[in-house]
Scaffold this active site. Structure first.
Site, mmCIF file in Angstrom:
data_model
loop_
_atom_site.group_PDB
_atom_site.id
_atom_site.type_symbol
_atom_site.label_atom_id
_atom_site.label_comp_id
_atom_site.label_asym_id
_atom_site.label_seq_id
_atom_site.Cartn_x
_atom_site.Cartn_y
_atom_site.Cartn_z
ATOM 1 N N CYS A 111 0.884 -1.184 0.000
ATOM 2 C CA CYS A 111 0.000 0.000 0.000
ATOM 3 C C CYS A 111 0.912 1.221 0.000
ATOM 4 O O CYS A 111 1.027 1.929 0.993
ATOM 5 C CB CYS A 111 -0.912 -0.009 1.214
ATOM 6 S SG CYS A 111 -1.762 -1.583 1.501
ATOM 7 N N ALA A 112 1.584 1.483 -1.126
ATOM 8 C CA ALA A 112 2.804 2.266 -1.126
ATOM 9 C C ALA A 112 2.643 3.772 -1.267
ATOM 10 O O ALA A 112 3.529 4.522 -0.866
ATOM 11 C CB ALA A 112 3.727 1.763 -2.243
ATOM 12 N N GLY A 116 6.808 7.394 0.523
ATOM 13 C CA GLY A 116 7.847 7.632 1.514
ATOM 14 C C GLY A 116 8.523 6.358 1.975
ATOM 15 O O GLY A 116 9.757 6.269 2.020
ATOM 16 N N ARG A 140 -3.189 8.430 -6.662
ATOM 17 C CA ARG A 140 -2.074 8.416 -5.708
ATOM 18 C C ARG A 140 -0.854 7.703 -6.250
ATOM 19 O O ARG A 140 0.282 8.015 -5.883
ATOM 20 C CB ARG A 140 -2.519 7.753 -4.399
ATOM 21 C CG ARG A 140 -3.398 8.638 -3.539
ATOM 22 C CD ARG A 140 -4.078 7.863 -2.422
ATOM 23 N NE ARG A 140 -3.153 7.089 -1.616
ATOM 24 C CZ ARG A 140 -2.448 7.588 -0.594
ATOM 25 N NH1 ARG A 140 -2.568 8.867 -0.267
ATOM 26 N NH2 ARG A 140 -1.647 6.810 0.116
ATOM 27 N N CYS A 233 -1.727 3.921 11.331
ATOM 28 C CA CYS A 233 -1.569 5.186 12.061
ATOM 29 C C CYS A 233 -2.860 5.466 12.833
ATOM 30 O O CYS A 233 -3.379 6.576 12.816
ATOM 31 C CB CYS A 233 -1.206 6.330 11.121
ATOM 32 S SG CYS A 233 -2.386 6.626 9.784
#
Length: 506
Positions: A111-112, A116, A140, A233
């Protein structure tokens, strides 16, 4: 800040944290932390310390990571455009450190986007092995490709697929897999107030369904004995400890590896898991070995990490892999060779270079570069790539970058790409000009302006420098303080700017 936090979120955190809740809430009144990570594919830490124009302090868990002051604005420095560092939230540097990448590994960033962690993986690989950077979001994935190109990555492919579709081409293929899972984002509220405002629209239940599917297919993509790092996150135990406990119950050939205490992470909260038919008491107990970053305990935003290690046995994939939303069955039923949108090329477009085209590329390399470049030469439309070794057939997948994009075939000539310039070292170009970062010419170049450059400033790898007129003509690698920025064409004291419009300084 606390005024924008949803009441339902506050109630949940108070119930979970108990006595820690006041300290947790106090962290929202403190400023967020800013981080950058040095790109050691381009510059060593020792060399960067000599050039560094910012006020930096080390991030304890990332050897190449540093906190910077907001007023430094590293995105407004020529070094950013040379790809010497990536601006990244400090906690987001932890997952790749836990992944344990070494040069030569085959690594999947599942899920790049925006890239980053992919650029961090590439730094660990040091140009060896393979990085497959994938994201299923069409918009994206463009940022993902650009960030890898800015970082000068030459051993990556970029894909735009669902995890289930990757299993066809990469069964039991990767040594390491990173899952930076889509989640409810609770840990980013201090960094981005808009995420807090949108929290109730990002259902934890929806995120759990996606995470379950991603983990199941990641298991089918991992080689025996390999490692998966799962990170989010968010604080939500349903998306963290609960998801890992459920995965372990369906995949007994995995275990949660203990995270080194030296990293300073808080433990996973096995005590937050209520009894459930989705996992066993044994798998629930294992999640205590996972780790968390809490904003009131460490200098970073909220994250969860679990290191999943495969036992090394080569059994059949668990049936759950196929049952996770039926995604694998749907992928197998999809027509092959479908076209991607937005003008992006995919593997169905691959063709062989003609003899004349191969000679054009070879001639450019011979006259412009000091060494041959490794990889398999490929053509997609008019674009030419160098693909790293060991990549299987990609003809059933939506491919954004099948390798290092090195240039475009035009009528009777080959034009080098901007990613080629960014992937080179300064001494790999026959001709180069070095602009000081302290002088205005570097910014003028980044804005796309033509520069006046005398012949005496054109450096050459030829020894001795030819006396005949015209040796400086042709493509010239433009550098800042010795680090490539892009191409220019020199003629009669003028450097024609080849910096692409979409990359220019604004």
């Amino acid at each position: 800040m606390s005024s924008v936090l949803p009441e339902a979120f506050l109630d949940k955190m108070q119930q979970l944290l108990g006595e820690e809740y006041p300290a947790f809430m106090a962290s929202y009144e403190k400023p967020r932390y800013y981080g950058l990570r040095v790109n050691t594919n381009k510059v060593s830490l020792a060399a960067f310390s000599k050039y560094n124009p910012f006020t930096l302090s080390p991030i304890p868990w990332a050897p190449e990571g540093f906190y910077y002051q907001e007023e430094d604005r590293p995105g407004k420095h020529p070094y950013y455009h040379a790809g010497l560092y990536y601006i990244q939230e400090p906690s987001a540097m932890m997952p790749v450190e836990l992944l344990g990448v070494v040069p030569g590994d085959r690594v999947l960033d599942l899920c790049a986007a925006p890239g980053g962690k992919s650029t961090q993986i590439a730094s660990k690989l040091q140009g060896l092995g393979l990085l497959a950077a994938n994201d299923n979001a069409g918009e994206r994935v463009k940022a993902l490709a650009k960030n890898l190109e800015l970082a000068g990555v030459s051993n990556a492919i970029v894909l735009n697929e669902w995890p289930a579709s990757l299993v066809r081409s990469f069964p039991s293929f990767f040594d390491k897999i990173l899952i930076d899972a889509p989640c409810s984002g609770e840990g980013m509220f201090r960094k981005d107030e808009e995420m807090a405002k949108q929290w109730e629209k990002h259902s934890v239940e929806k995120c759990v369904l996606m995470q379950r599917d991603i983990l199941a297919h990641a298991a089918a993509l991992l080689a025996p004995g390999g490692r998966i790092v799962y990170s989010t996150c968010t604080f939500s135990p349903e998306e963290n400890e609960g998801m890992i406990a459920e995965f372990l119950s369906g995949h007994p050939d995995f275990r949660v590896a203990v995270i080194p205490a030296s990293l300073g992470l808080a433990p996973g909260r096995a005590d937050w898991l209520a009894p459930s038919g989705r996992y066993t008491p044994e798998s629930a107990a294992q999640v205590a070995a996972a780790g968390r970053i809490w904003p009131h305990l460490m200098q970073g935003e909220g994250h969860f990490f679990a290191v999943l290690e495969h036992s090394g046995s080569t059994g059949e994939a668990a049936p759950a892999d196929e049952d996770a939303g039926g995604a694998l069955r749907r992928a197998r039923a999809q027509p092959r060779g479908r076209k991607g949108g937005g003008g992006w090329k995919q593997a169905a477009d691959e063709t062989e270079l003609t003899r004349e085209e191969a000679e054009q590329v070879e001639r450019f390399m011979r006259l412009t570069l000091t060494r041959p470049l490794p990889g398999k030469l490929m053509k997609y439309g008019s674009h030419v790539y160098l693909q790293p070794p060991g990549v299987p057939r990609l003809d059933t997948l939506k491919v954004i970058r099948p390798g290092w994009f090195i240039g475009t075939l035009k009528k009777n000539r080959f034009e080098p790409s901007h990613p080629l310039a960014l992937g080179l070292k300064a001494d790999e170009a026959v001709r180069r000009v070095d602009l000081p970062s302290t002088e205005p010419e570097a910014i003028r170049y980044l804005k796309g302006e033509t520069l006046e450059i005398s012949a005496s400033l054109i450096l050459t790898a030829l020894d001795p420098k030819p006396d005949e007129e015209g040796w400086t003509k042709g493509y010239c690698l433009v550098c800042v303080d010795g680090f490539p920025l892009g191409w220019g064409k020199w003629r009669d004291g003028m450097l024609k700017n080849e910096y692409p419009a979409g990359w220019r300084w604004t």
